[in-house]
Design a protein around this motif. Structure first.
Motif, PDB file in Angstrom:
ATOM      1  N   SER A 128      13.813  -4.503   1.048  1.00 57.48           N
ATOM      2  CA  SER A 128      13.195  -5.230  -0.067  1.00 57.48           C
ATOM      3  C   SER A 128      13.975  -4.960  -1.353  1.00 57.48           C
ATOM      4  CB  SER A 128      11.743  -4.790  -0.278  1.00 57.48           C
ATOM      5  OG  SER A 128      10.924  -5.169   0.790  1.00 57.48           O
ATOM      6  N   THR A 129      13.983  -5.931  -2.243  1.00 58.60           N
ATOM      7  CA  THR A 129      14.652  -5.760  -3.524  1.00 58.60           C
ATOM      8  C   THR A 129      13.709  -5.238  -4.611  1.00 58.60           C
ATOM      9  OG1 THR A 129      14.241  -8.078  -4.038  1.00 58.60           O
ATOM     10  CG2 THR A 129      16.385  -7.537  -3.055  1.00 58.60           C
ATOM     11  N   GLU A 130      12.400  -5.314  -4.351  1.00 56.59           N
ATOM     12  CA  GLU A 130      11.414  -4.851  -5.316  1.00 56.59           C
ATOM     13  C   GLU A 130      10.291  -4.107  -4.603  1.00 56.59           C
ATOM     14  OE1 GLU A 130      10.513  -7.759  -8.556  1.00 56.59           O
ATOM     15  OE2 GLU A 130      11.561  -9.117  -7.177  1.00 56.59           O
ATOM     16  N   ASP A 131       9.530  -3.333  -5.365  1.00 57.21           N
ATOM     17  CA  ASP A 131       8.429  -2.543  -4.820  1.00 57.21           C
ATOM     18  C   ASP A 131       7.201  -2.753  -5.711  1.00 57.21           C
ATOM     19  OD1 ASP A 131       6.718  -0.659  -3.738  1.00 57.21           O
ATOM     20  OD2 ASP A 131       8.222   0.939  -3.689  1.00 57.21           O
ATOM     21  N   LYS A 132       6.538  -3.888  -5.511  1.00 59.01           N
ATOM     22  CA  LYS A 132       5.436  -4.274  -6.380  1.00 59.01           C
ATOM     23  C   LYS A 132       4.197  -3.393  -6.218  1.00 59.01           C
ATOM     24  CE  LYS A 132       7.591  -7.525  -8.498  1.00 59.01           C
ATOM     25  NZ  LYS A 132       7.998  -7.317  -9.883  1.00 59.01           N
ATOM     26  N   GLY A 133       4.012  -2.761  -5.079  1.00 62.68           N
ATOM     27  CA  GLY A 133       2.909  -1.815  -4.922  1.00 62.68           C
ATOM     28  C   GLY A 133       3.105  -0.600  -5.818  1.00 62.68           C
ATOM     29  N   GLY A 152      -1.185  -6.179  -8.488  1.00 65.28           N
ATOM     30  CA  GLY A 152      -0.195  -6.237  -7.419  1.00 65.28           C
ATOM     31  C   GLY A 152      -0.437  -7.416  -6.500  1.00 65.28           C
ATOM     32  N   LEU A 153      -0.755  -8.566  -7.067  1.00 58.39           N
ATOM     33  CA  LEU A 153      -0.971  -9.779  -6.278  1.00 58.39           C
ATOM     34  C   LEU A 153       0.325 -10.572  -6.249  1.00 58.39           C
ATOM     35  CD1 LEU A 153      -2.850 -11.762  -4.762  1.00 58.39           C
ATOM     36  CD2 LEU A 153      -3.348 -12.793  -6.999  1.00 58.39           C
ATOM     37  N   LEU A 154       0.935 -10.649  -5.089  1.00 55.96           N
ATOM     38  CA  LEU A 154       2.147 -11.447  -4.931  1.00 55.96           C
ATOM     39  C   LEU A 154       1.752 -12.898  -4.721  1.00 55.96           C
ATOM     40  CD1 LEU A 154       4.232  -9.234  -2.467  1.00 55.96           C
ATOM     41  CD2 LEU A 154       4.112  -9.118  -4.959  1.00 55.96           C
ATOM     42  N   THR A 155       2.342 -13.789  -5.477  1.00 55.10           N
ATOM     43  CA  THR A 155       2.091 -15.226  -5.339  1.00 55.10           C
ATOM     44  C   THR A 155       3.448 -15.858  -5.050  1.00 55.10           C
ATOM     45  OG1 THR A 155       2.274 -15.503  -7.731  1.00 55.10           O
ATOM     46  CG2 THR A 155       0.067 -15.186  -6.824  1.00 55.10           C
ATOM     47  N   CYS A 156       3.731 -16.080  -3.786  1.00 52.57           N
ATOM     48  CA  CYS A 156       5.074 -16.443  -3.347  1.00 52.57           C
ATOM     49  C   CYS A 156       5.109 -17.805  -2.670  1.00 52.57           C
ATOM     50  CB  CYS A 156       5.591 -15.385  -2.370  1.00 52.57           C
ATOM     51  SG  CYS A 156       5.640 -13.724  -3.082  1.00 52.57           S
ATOM     52  N   ASP A 157       6.259 -18.436  -2.767  1.00 47.48           N
ATOM     53  CA  ASP A 157       6.461 -19.708  -2.091  1.00 47.48           C
ATOM     54  C   ASP A 157       6.733 -19.520  -0.600  1.00 47.48           C
ATOM     55  OD1 ASP A 157       6.107 -21.366  -4.334  1.00 47.48           O
ATOM     56  OD2 ASP A 157       8.187 -21.053  -4.950  1.00 47.48           O
ATOM     57  N   ILE A 173       0.841  -1.207   0.000  1.00 48.87           N
ATOM     58  CA  ILE A 173       0.000   0.000   0.000  1.00 48.87           C
ATOM     59  C   ILE A 173       0.871   1.251   0.000  1.00 48.87           C
ATOM     60  CG2 ILE A 173      -1.657   1.349   1.344  1.00 48.87           C
ATOM     61  CD1 ILE A 173      -2.816  -1.421   2.279  1.00 48.87           C
ATOM     62  N   THR A 174       1.907   1.270   0.818  1.00 44.82           N
ATOM     63  CA  THR A 174       2.805   2.425   0.876  1.00 44.82           C
ATOM     64  C   THR A 174       3.486   2.650  -0.469  1.00 44.82           C
ATOM     65  OG1 THR A 174       3.156   2.147   3.241  1.00 44.82           O
ATOM     66  CG2 THR A 174       4.825   3.398   2.053  1.00 44.82           C
ATOM     67  N   GLY A 175       3.882   1.569  -1.132  1.00 51.50           N
ATOM     68  CA  GLY A 175       4.491   1.703  -2.458  1.00 51.50           C
ATOM     69  C   GLY A 175       3.522   2.286  -3.469  1.00 51.50           C
ATOM     70  N   ALA A 176       2.275   1.804  -3.468  1.00 53.40           N
ATOM     71  CA  ALA A 176       1.266   2.350  -4.380  1.00 53.40           C
ATOM     72  C   ALA A 176       1.032   3.837  -4.091  1.00 53.40           C
ATOM     73  CB  ALA A 176      -0.042   1.563  -4.257  1.00 53.40           C
ATOM     74  N   GLU A 177       0.920   4.179  -2.821  1.00 51.26           N
ATOM     75  CA  GLU A 177       0.718   5.584  -2.453  1.00 51.26           C
ATOM     76  C   GLU A 177       1.917   6.440  -2.845  1.00 51.26           C
ATOM     77  OE1 GLU A 177      -2.214   5.357   1.397  1.00 51.26           O
ATOM     78  OE2 GLU A 177      -0.092   4.922   1.738  1.00 51.26           O
ATOM     79  N   ALA A 181      10.547  -9.545   0.228  1.00 51.58           N
ATOM     80  CA  ALA A 181      11.512  -9.014  -0.743  1.00 51.58           C
ATOM     81  C   ALA A 181      10.840  -8.189  -1.828  1.00 51.58           C
ATOM     82  CB  ALA A 181      12.311 -10.157  -1.378  1.00 51.58           C
ATOM     83  N   ARG A 182       9.555  -8.409  -2.059  1.00 54.21           N
ATOM     84  CA  ARG A 182       8.830  -7.720  -3.126  1.00 54.21           C
ATOM     85  C   ARG A 182       7.910  -6.608  -2.609  1.00 54.21           C
ATOM     86  NH1 ARG A 182      10.046 -12.725  -4.294  1.00 54.21           N
ATOM     87  NH2 ARG A 182      10.466 -13.389  -6.430  1.00 54.21           N
ATOM     88  N   ALA A 183       7.848  -6.440  -1.304  1.00 53.41           N
ATOM     89  CA  ALA A 183       6.851  -5.561  -0.681  1.00 53.41           C
ATOM     90  C   ALA A 183       7.229  -4.091  -0.632  1.00 53.41           C
ATOM     91  CB  ALA A 183       6.548  -6.061   0.738  1.00 53.41           C
ATOM     92  N   GLY A 184       8.431  -3.725  -1.061  1.00 50.76           N
ATOM     93  CA  GLY A 184       8.816  -2.319  -1.032  1.00 50.76           C
ATOM     94  C   GLY A 184       9.184  -1.816   0.345  1.00 50.76           C
TER      95      GLY A 184
END
Length: 164
Positions: free
Chosen positions: A140-145, A121-126, A42-46, A133-136
């Motif tokens: 984190s290495t990525e910012d999917k939001g 922005g649906l993370l499907t993780c193992d 959410i923070t990344g999207a904002e 790591a994708r949550a921003g």
């Protein structure tokens, strides 16, 4: 490798997106599961939306990722762009596959039938570590939001160009 090929936001594109976003009502539809990951998404999207300043931003919370399509379906009736955020982490049962497939199919179908851009922005993780790591978040290495918000606004800008 995850994250490879992510488009970089250029100043000219940002200026164009600001022009488009100025008239947009945007909905963020976010799952409640995995609070830390969701807070980051959410923070990344904002963070992206703050760069382009849409006319209006509303946040709606879904009980889980499975409910993202139905809440997004109501959101598209009142918004010109939707950012759908959620996370599903694989467990020991087929539940993961069912939820991921239902949410993905529902959001894709909704985007096409409603003709409304939906940032996916649906993370499907193992694992939870993959989600973090994708949550921003810090570290984190990525910012999917951020990326999902960018996708929704960029799609809205292209739709405006196509329909002009």
């Amino acid at each position: 490798m995850s994250g490879t090929g992510t488009p970089q936001l250029q100043p000219a594109e940002l200026t164009h997106l600001r022009t488009t976003a100025a008239d947009l009502r945007v909905a963020i539809v976010a799952s409640r599961w995995h609070e830390t990951v969701m807070d980051g998404l959410i923070t990344g999207a904002e963070r992206f939306l703050n760069q382009v300043s849409p006319a209006e931003v509303n946040i709606y919370r879904a009980p889980g990722s499975f409910e993202l399509p139905v809440i997004s379906a109501h959101a598209v009736e009142h918004h010109e762009a939707v950012i759908a955020l959620g996370v599903v982490i694989r467990g020991g049962t087929p539940h993961f596959e069912y939820v991921c497939q239902a949410a993905t199919d529902g959001l894709a179908s909704l985007a096409v039938t409603s003709r409304t851009p939906i940032g996916f922005g649906l993370l499907t993780c193992d694992t939870e570590d993959q989600a973090l790591a994708r949550a921003g978040l810090a570290g984190s290495t990525e910012d999917k939001g951020f990326e999902a918000a960018h996708a929704a606004i960029a799609a809205a800008a292209e739709i405006a160009r196509v329909t002009a």
